[in-house]
Design a protein around this motif. Structure first.
Motif, PDB file in Angstrom:
ATOM      1  N   LEU A  29     -59.868   0.619 -63.673  1.00 55.98           N
ATOM      2  CA  LEU A  29     -59.299  -0.709 -64.028  1.00 55.98           C
ATOM      3  C   LEU A  29     -58.106  -1.454 -63.302  1.00 55.98           C
ATOM      4  O   LEU A  29     -58.248  -2.414 -62.686  1.00 55.98           O
ATOM      5  CB  LEU A  29     -59.201  -1.008 -65.600  1.00 55.98           C
ATOM      6  N   PRO A  30     -57.112  -0.816 -63.154  1.00 56.49           N
ATOM      7  CA  PRO A  30     -55.722  -1.153 -62.522  1.00 56.49           C
ATOM      8  C   PRO A  30     -56.098  -1.651 -61.182  1.00 56.49           C
ATOM      9  O   PRO A  30     -55.562  -2.543 -60.667  1.00 56.49           O
ATOM     10  CB  PRO A  30     -54.678  -0.183 -62.735  1.00 56.49           C
ATOM     11  N   THR A  31     -56.939  -0.874 -60.310  1.00 58.21           N
ATOM     12  CA  THR A  31     -57.272  -0.908 -58.928  1.00 58.21           C
ATOM     13  C   THR A  31     -58.273  -2.333 -58.812  1.00 58.21           C
ATOM     14  O   THR A  31     -58.069  -3.196 -57.932  1.00 58.21           O
ATOM     15  CB  THR A  31     -57.588   0.328 -58.452  1.00 58.21           C
ATOM     16  N   VAL A  32     -59.458  -2.172 -59.491  1.00 60.32           N
ATOM     17  CA  VAL A  32     -60.458  -2.981 -59.254  1.00 60.32           C
ATOM     18  C   VAL A  32     -59.920  -4.595 -59.918  1.00 60.32           C
ATOM     19  O   VAL A  32     -60.189  -5.412 -59.351  1.00 60.32           O
ATOM     20  CB  VAL A  32     -61.539  -2.557 -59.997  1.00 60.32           C
ATOM     21  N   PHE A  33     -59.398  -4.407 -61.017  1.00 60.99           N
ATOM     22  CA  PHE A  33     -58.811  -5.578 -61.763  1.00 60.99           C
ATOM     23  C   PHE A  33     -57.675  -6.374 -60.950  1.00 60.99           C
ATOM     24  O   PHE A  33     -57.250  -7.696 -61.409  1.00 60.99           O
ATOM     25  CB  PHE A  33     -58.888  -5.503 -63.157  1.00 60.99           C
ATOM     26  N   SER A  34     -56.857  -5.914 -60.302  1.00 58.27           N
ATOM     27  CA  SER A  34     -55.626  -6.270 -59.983  1.00 58.27           C
ATOM     28  C   SER A  34     -56.055  -7.133 -58.484  1.00 58.27           C
ATOM     29  O   SER A  34     -57.054  -6.896 -57.933  1.00 58.27           O
ATOM     30  CB  SER A  34     -54.534  -5.326 -59.371  1.00 58.27           C
ATOM     31  N   SER A  35     -55.144  -8.215 -58.290  1.00 61.10           N
ATOM     32  CA  SER A  35     -55.452  -9.017 -57.203  1.00 61.10           C
ATOM     33  C   SER A  35     -53.888  -9.552 -56.815  1.00 61.10           C
ATOM     34  O   SER A  35     -52.960  -9.306 -57.482  1.00 61.10           O
ATOM     35  CB  SER A  35     -56.536 -10.079 -57.402  1.00 61.10           C
TER      36      SER A  35
ATOM     37  N   LEU B  38     -57.933 -20.511 -60.047  1.00 59.35           N
ATOM     38  CA  LEU B  38     -57.366 -19.089 -59.486  1.00 59.35           C
ATOM     39  C   LEU B  38     -57.727 -18.093 -60.240  1.00 59.35           C
ATOM     40  O   LEU B  38     -57.862 -16.806 -59.799  1.00 59.35           O
ATOM     41  CB  LEU B  38     -55.615 -19.201 -59.955  1.00 59.35           C
ATOM     42  N   GLN B  39     -58.154 -18.312 -61.733  1.00 57.43           N
ATOM     43  CA  GLN B  39     -58.821 -17.359 -62.290  1.00 57.43           C
ATOM     44  C   GLN B  39     -60.246 -16.888 -61.607  1.00 57.43           C
ATOM     45  O   GLN B  39     -60.579 -15.814 -61.807  1.00 57.43           O
ATOM     46  CB  GLN B  39     -59.074 -17.731 -63.657  1.00 57.43           C
TER      47      GLN B  39
ATOM     48  N   GLU C 277     -63.836 -13.155 -58.719  1.00 62.04           N
ATOM     49  CA  GLU C 277     -64.687 -12.830 -57.830  1.00 62.04           C
ATOM     50  C   GLU C 277     -64.260 -11.612 -56.789  1.00 62.04           C
ATOM     51  O   GLU C 277     -65.048 -11.044 -56.300  1.00 62.04           O
ATOM     52  CB  GLU C 277     -64.791 -14.114 -56.793  1.00 62.04           C
ATOM     53  N   THR C 278     -62.962 -11.424 -56.696  1.00 64.43           N
ATOM     54  CA  THR C 278     -62.533 -10.461 -56.014  1.00 64.43           C
ATOM     55  C   THR C 278     -62.991  -9.117 -56.774  1.00 64.43           C
ATOM     56  O   THR C 278     -63.247  -7.989 -56.028  1.00 64.43           O
ATOM     57  CB  THR C 278     -60.807 -10.364 -56.112  1.00 64.43           C
ATOM     58  N   VAL C 279     -62.757  -9.023 -58.116  1.00 61.50           N
ATOM     59  CA  VAL C 279     -63.405  -7.913 -58.846  1.00 61.50           C
ATOM     60  C   VAL C 279     -64.777  -7.688 -58.613  1.00 61.50           C
ATOM     61  O   VAL C 279     -65.180  -6.661 -58.433  1.00 61.50           O
ATOM     62  CB  VAL C 279     -63.123  -8.196 -60.510  1.00 61.50           C
ATOM     63  N   LEU C 280     -65.625  -8.672 -58.477  1.00 64.83           N
ATOM     64  CA  LEU C 280     -66.990  -8.379 -58.161  1.00 64.83           C
ATOM     65  C   LEU C 280     -67.120  -7.660 -56.624  1.00 64.83           C
ATOM     66  O   LEU C 280     -67.727  -7.116 -56.687  1.00 64.83           O
ATOM     67  CB  LEU C 280     -67.976  -9.726 -58.364  1.00 64.83           C
TER      68      LEU C 280
END
Length: 205
Positions: free
Chosen positions: A71-77, A174-175, A180-183
């Motif tokens: 989660l911290p890696t995938v969900f961070s941007s 921005l959200q 989209e980055t997470v996907l």
């Protein structure tokens, strides 16, 4: 002089109380307690972001578990930094709490509300700019022998009218970039080939 300071203090206290009672402002008077859509203001907003993939290296449940433990890696941007509220060596599980620093200014918290082989659900805690849930899920593609749709579905109301104004004036865009980055990261973890992608937003009073 003292009387003037007293009047100013009382005025500020009264304004803060009015802002809280009208949900223009949210204060952590109840601590970091879970919040649902019934705790928010404005319309109920359901947003869905998805990418359809096939020829993946791992089955759906394995990918859900992989994303969940990262989660911290995938969900961070660059727009939101996601990290555990308490760092432990144990795997992430239901009830765990994460802190999100959004846009370098606003801090919110969420907790893991539910985990299953095909999805996990994150619930907001008080002081988050939105009230509700965000779900990461996988569903089979209806017209294909293999492959699945990776989706992020948020069901939210703004936590205050100030947060609603922020969403309408740019935070919503921005959200979307964040999800989209997470996907894209989930797609890379799947090792599959993208078939299509999209997004939708629906609001109800």
């Amino acid at each position: 002089m003292k009387e003037k300071l007293m009047r100013n203090s009382l005025l500020l206290a009264a304004l803060a109380m009015m802002a809280y009672l009208t949900r223009t402002l949210r204060l952590p008077l109840s601590g970091w307690t879970p919040t649902g859509t019934e705790d928010g203001v404005g319309p109920l907003t359901v947003r869905q972001y998805w990418v359809d993939v096939e020829q993946t290296r791992q089955p759906g449940p394995a990918l859900v578990g992989d994303v969940f433990q990262r989660l911290p890696t995938v969900f961070s941007s660059v727009l939101a930094v996601f990290h555990p509220a308490r760092r432990t060596e144990t795997p992430t599980g239901p009830g765990d709490i994460f802190t999100i620093l959004m846009f370098g200014l606003r801090r919110g918290r969420i907790r893991v509300a539910e985990v299953a082989p095909d999805h996990f659900l994150l619930q907001t805690l008080r002081q988050h700019p939105e009230s509700g849930t965000t779900e990461f899920r996988l569903d089979p593609l209806p017209d294909r022998v293999s492959g699945f749709r990776i989706s992020i579905v948020s069901r939210m109301r703004s936590s205050s009218w100030i947060d609603r104004a922020g969403y309408l004036t740019g935070v919503g865009i921005l959200q979307r970039l964040t999800w989209e980055t997470v996907l894209r990261r989930a797609l890379r973890l799947s090792g599959g080939r993208k078939v299509s992608h999209g997004a939708s937003t629906h609001e109800w009073p």
